[in-house]
Design a protein around this motif. Structure first.
Motif, short mmCIF file in Angstrom:
data_model
loop_
_atom_site.label_atom_id
_atom_site.label_comp_id
_atom_site.label_asym_id
_atom_site.label_seq_id
_atom_site.Cartn_x
_atom_site.Cartn_y
_atom_site.Cartn_z
N PRO A 428 0.76 -1.19 -0.03
CA PRO A 428 0.10 0.05 0.07
C PRO A 428 0.90 1.06 0.03
N VAL A 429 0.34 2.27 -0.68
CA VAL A 429 0.89 3.52 -0.58
C VAL A 429 1.55 3.82 0.68
N ARG A 430 0.78 3.94 1.63
CA ARG A 430 1.30 4.24 2.99
C ARG A 430 2.38 3.50 3.68
N THR A 431 2.16 2.36 3.47
CA THR A 431 3.38 1.24 4.03
C THR A 431 4.57 1.50 3.02
N ALA A 433 5.38 4.51 1.87
CA ALA A 433 6.11 5.59 2.30
C ALA A 433 6.77 5.54 3.68
N LEU A 434 6.03 4.64 4.31
CA LEU A 434 6.71 4.39 5.64
C LEU A 434 8.21 3.81 5.50
N TRP A 435 8.06 2.44 4.91
CA TRP A 435 9.26 1.99 4.57
C TRP A 435 10.37 2.92 4.05
N THR A 436 9.94 3.77 3.11
CA THR A 436 11.19 4.59 2.45
C THR A 436 11.55 5.49 3.80
#
Length: 621
Positions: A428-431, A433-436
């Motif tokens: 998912p986009v949020r996941t 972004a979080l890993w980034t």
């Protein structure tokens, strides 16, 4: 090196790359990574590239001077047919066992044309830059070939392995430790030993690589073999990969036999010189307890990084060249998270790989702490496993802090594996972004800054224009003031530059090298000082002026006779390896001891004639 080669289990998971790609690497997609690695390496060494002749490494001019000397000696060796593993040019009249030093013989020979044409200064920064670039690129290729399928993940892991804080800190003068490309190239061929039908060829190639690695970075090769042995042992004993290891063992052992013969033939003479040749020694001149990692260093930031630039650097390392861990809290946490995350999603074969990597990291981290536990500069007195190893062969010549470089490589591999897994999933986009953000928080503060450089004393015309040839016989002995040591290395540089130009040469007393003479028969740094060179060292390093008397002049006459010195000179500028020097004190001491000098080629010159009191001789002009 005795290991049973094995790769991550490919029976348990699909191979990272297709068979066609495994057979012949398509180089075009890899070129951008090579360019990035070279650009980053040039950026790290940029301070030297601006003016190689006159700028030196602020943190470690001594080691830079030593390696420049080795490069100059490479030209001398080819031009005079000299022994590459023993030299009479340093430490007159005794000489130095170069096999017991970091003599980078392959580099000094291979780059001798460049050294002859451009000088050791240019060759030094060239090798330093190529070392860093090749390390990042070689690890990228290794990861791409054996462990990950995604190019971005391999690039991330490869560049971290090549430019980890420890390797950037070793860019302060160490042409051996920045040669991080040796490990992935050797490991690549170790893993190839298991391939059916090619054990003889692969054994021969690995033997060649071992010989090359030994001549450039023997200590690094030892660490590579040790880490490989631990990895293979754990991997081979894991239930999921035990059968695969057992099946490959006969081929691997046969190939390793070929490797041992091949490397033994190539290294027979240097190994003899290293362990049993003239003026060899045990241990080093460095205190292993001092050159050990502080536990706290693993969660601190290096000084030559964005975090260090922002004022978050640490002072826990023995010196700026030995910041071998310094990963910071976020990266250490991310490494642990990576193991847990990958373990939960891995097939049994990949779990064997993760277990082996984790074991290597833990063992080498503990060993890097040295013989006694130190936490944020607090000596606990608690003895660690290295205490039992420190006097064993090979371990007695190693510095435990450098074992942390293996931990850095394991972290780089884990980063590549984690990134590869994440990029292969539809997050998912949020996941995503979080890993980034997690990767950024862990890695951005560690982006390296260029190594610090500063001006060093220029080569005097007396040396550069060959004026010295009028005052010293061929292969006669001459010394700059102060005498060459690790802290006062100018005299060794001047000799290096003359050797690189070929033709008539001079020898020097003393110098910066490792040799016998330490307590209990262990090695020490440089030659044991005599009265005369100690007088000049005190004057240069401490600014100490002593009342020179007839006894000092008698000792000078005896010392000069022992060394065979024909001339002594003092340049207008002198540079210390770690601190400023007191040139005026050196000149005062020289005039009191040797009388009035001649002025020639930008130096003060005292000519020495055996049996004649220095003051009487020079006072007559």
């Amino acid at each position: 090196m005795s290991v049973v080669a094995a790769a991550p289990s490919e029976s348990a998971e699909p191979p990272a790359t297709s068979p066609a790609r495994r057979g012949s690497l398509a180089w075009r997609p890899h070129l951008p990574v090579a360019v990035i690695a070279l650009a980053l390496a040039t950026y790290v060494t940029s301070g030297l590239w601006f003016d190689p002749a006159n700028r030196g490494l602020t943190e470690n001019l001594g080691d830079q001077a030593f390696f420049e000397w080795v490069l100059g000696y490479g030209v001398y060796t080819l031009g005079h047919g000299a022994d590459p593993f023993y030299t009479w040019m340093l430490n007159a009249p005794v000489g130095v066992n170069l096999a017991a030093n970091t003599s980078i013989t392959v580099y000094s020979t291979l780059f001798s044309p460049l050294t002859f044409l451009a000088g050791p200064q240019v060759t030094f920064v060239t090798i330093l830059t190529l070392n860093l670039a090749a390390s990042g690129f070689a690890w990228y290729l290794f990861l791409r070939r054996y462990l990950v399928g995604n190019q971005t993940a391999a690039t991330l892991g490869g560049l971290f392995c090549g430019f980890a804080p420890g390797f950037v800190s070793h860019a302060n003068g160490h042409l051996n430790w920045t040669a991080g490309w040796i490990a992935p190239v050797v490991l690549w061929w170790v893993l190839k030993l298991r391939e059916p039908g090619k054990w003889l060829l692969h054994g021969v190639v690995l033997g060649l690589l071992v010989a090359v690695g030994f001549s450039i970075a023997a200590e690094g090769l030892f660490f590579t073999a040790l880490a490989c042995g631990v990895f293979v042992l754990v991997w081979s004993l894991a239930p999921a990969t035990r059968a695969e290891a057992r099946a490959a063992a006969p081929r691997v052992l046969a190939a390793l036999g070929v490797t041992a013969v091949q490397a033994g033939l190539l290294l027979a003479y240097p190994l003899y010189m290293h362990f049993a040749g003239p003026h060899t020694f045990t241990g080093t001149g460095f205190n292993q307890a001092h050159y050990a990692e502080d536990v706290g260093a693993y969660v601190e930031y290096p000084n030559r990084s964005l975090a260090g630039y922002a004022g978050l650097g640490s002072k826990l390392a023995p010196n700026a060249t030995e910041e071998t861990s310094y990963f910071g809290v976020p990266l250490m946490v991310l490494a642990v998270v990576a193991v847990v995350f990958l373990w939960r999603r891995a097939a049994p074969g990949r779990r064997s790989t993760l277990a082996a990597l984790s074991t290597v990291a833990v063992i080498f981290m503990v060993l890097s702490w040295g013989p006694q536990l130190r936490i944020f500069k607090t000596e606990t007195g608690f003895k660690l496993p290295y205490e039992a190893l420190r006097d064993l062969p090979l371990f007695d010549s190693a510095l435990p802090a450098r074992l942390a470089l293996v931990v850095a490589v394991v972290i780089g591999i884990l980063l590549a594996l984690l990134a590869d897994r994440l990029l292969s999933e539809s997050l998912p986009v949020r996941t995503g972004a979080l890993w980034t953000a997690v990767f950024a928080v862990a890695l951005v503060p560690l982006i390296p800054m260029p190594v610090r450089t500063s001006l060093r004393s220029p080569e005097p015309a007396f040396i550069a224009d060959g004026i010295w040839r009028d005052y010293v016989s061929d292969n006669g002995v001459m010394t700059a003031l102060p005498f060459a040591t690790t802290d006062t290395a100018d005299g060794q540089r001047w000799q290096a530059y003359t050797m690189a130009r070929a033709g008539k040469q001079f020898r020097i007393p003393g110098g910066y090298f490792l040799g016998p003479g330490g307590p209990d028969g262990v090695g020490q740094i440089g030659a044991s000082p005599r009265n005369t060179d100690w007088l000049f060292f005190q004057a240069a390093y401490y600014g100490t002026l002593v009342a020179v008397d007839d006894f000092d002049r008698l000792r000078a006459r005896q010392d000069f006779a022992y060394w065979g010195v024909e001339a002594v000179f003092l340049p207008d500028e002198i540079t210390g390896s770690h601190t400023g020097l007191f040139r005026s004190a050196v000149e005062t001491t020289a005039r009191d001891l040797l009388g009035e000098p001649q002025r020639v080629g930008g130096v003060l010159l005292w000519r020495i004639r055996p049996g004649v009191d220095p003051v009487d001789r020079n006072s007559s002009g």
